[in-house]
Design an enzyme around this catalytic site. Sequence first.
Site, mmCIF file in Angstrom:
data_model
loop_
_atom_site.group_PDB
_atom_site.id
_atom_site.type_symbol
_atom_site.label_atom_id
_atom_site.label_comp_id
_atom_site.label_asym_id
_atom_site.label_seq_id
_atom_site.Cartn_x
_atom_site.Cartn_y
_atom_site.Cartn_z
ATOM 1 N N SER A 188 -33.111 26.915 -18.714
ATOM 2 C CA SER A 188 -32.203 25.646 -17.853
ATOM 3 C C SER A 188 -33.084 25.254 -16.787
ATOM 4 O O SER A 188 -34.405 26.276 -16.891
ATOM 5 C CB SER A 188 -30.860 25.260 -18.264
ATOM 6 O OG SER A 188 -30.959 23.958 -17.986
ATOM 7 N N ASP A 234 -33.083 20.284 -28.608
ATOM 8 C CA ASP A 234 -32.744 20.166 -26.845
ATOM 9 C C ASP A 234 -33.142 18.907 -26.728
ATOM 10 O O ASP A 234 -34.161 17.457 -26.749
ATOM 11 C CB ASP A 234 -33.762 21.160 -26.751
ATOM 12 C CG ASP A 234 -32.987 21.674 -24.549
ATOM 13 O OD1 ASP A 234 -32.690 20.787 -24.501
ATOM 14 O OD2 ASP A 234 -33.537 22.074 -24.363
ATOM 15 N N HIS A 266 -30.017 22.495 -26.893
ATOM 16 C CA HIS A 266 -30.176 23.124 -24.857
ATOM 17 C C HIS A 266 -29.943 24.744 -25.200
ATOM 18 O O HIS A 266 -30.068 25.424 -24.296
ATOM 19 C CB HIS A 266 -30.536 22.590 -24.078
ATOM 20 C CG HIS A 266 -30.429 22.720 -22.309
ATOM 21 N ND1 HIS A 266 -31.752 22.968 -22.272
ATOM 22 C CD2 HIS A 266 -29.473 22.908 -21.343
ATOM 23 C CE1 HIS A 266 -32.091 22.676 -20.942
ATOM 24 N NE2 HIS A 266 -30.831 23.048 -20.894
#
Length: 319
Positions: A188, A234, A266
């Site tokens: 991320s 995601d 995600h």
Amino acid sequence: MPPHAARPGPAQNRRGRAMAVITPRRERSSLLSRALRFTAAAATALVTAVSLAAPAHAANPYERGPNPTDALLEARSGPFSVSEERASRFGADGFGGGTIYYPRENNTYGAVAISPGYTGTQASVAWLGERIASHGFVVITIDTNTTLDQPDSRARQLNAALDYMINDASSAVRSRIDSSRLAVMGHSMGGGGTLRLASQRPDLKAAIPLTPWHLNKNWSSVRVPTLIIGADLDTIAPVLTHARPFYNSLPTSISKAYLELDGATHFAPNIPNKIIGKYSVAWLKRFVDNDTRYTQFLCPGPRDGLFGEVEEYRSTCPF
């Protein structure tokens, strides 16, 4: 020949005894020359046969571990037993501490720093630390200074973590690190930090952003071999606005690959994942260890499309 004439026989002396036949000097020289040429040809053939029998990768000083297979790379751990060491938050300079995983076998290895994502801790990427170390790397999974740190801050902290392993960790860790072979990974915002540091440090051997997030969409300055892993479901860092444009912006002159997980979100990198583990290890082995035995897993790469675990794969193969 007359009907009763004697047949020619060996040369005889006056007493009728057979005489040795003397080979002329020129003929002896020719025979010796042919013998020497035959011996040289045989020796050359033997050397060639031995060379062909030797593994092509035998000259690589960074090669570690057995010949790779799909089963080995998809297993939960690799061929090396792993020890771990805590990097205290109070002893760490520039990042929030972490855990170092390293092979017990006394040798030198490439080193990898891994950052968690926004609001995450090192626990969310711990499985990657142990998995990658078990394939022959020294790995630190870090806590960031605060869980809200942004990507560029995480880039600085990844860099600080690499420095810590090289200079401040225990001798057991330091003695195992080849400081010329370093790599970074992150999830991320940690993936965004990975891209940022890769753009600043062309000496890195590999970078692997995992479902990366960053406001910057142009990474044309990166010169580091980069594998970007996205997830098709995601909604936090959608591949259409993050992973894909990040990959497309990387220069075609570098080794790069894009792998999109099918049916994943995600947070796919936060739990053990066969595909992430397999291709992350293969990428690090190929570019940190320069181990071409792993090229077979990257070129042409995994099959993508319907009924698979990979939605899409593309790269700048051959590597």
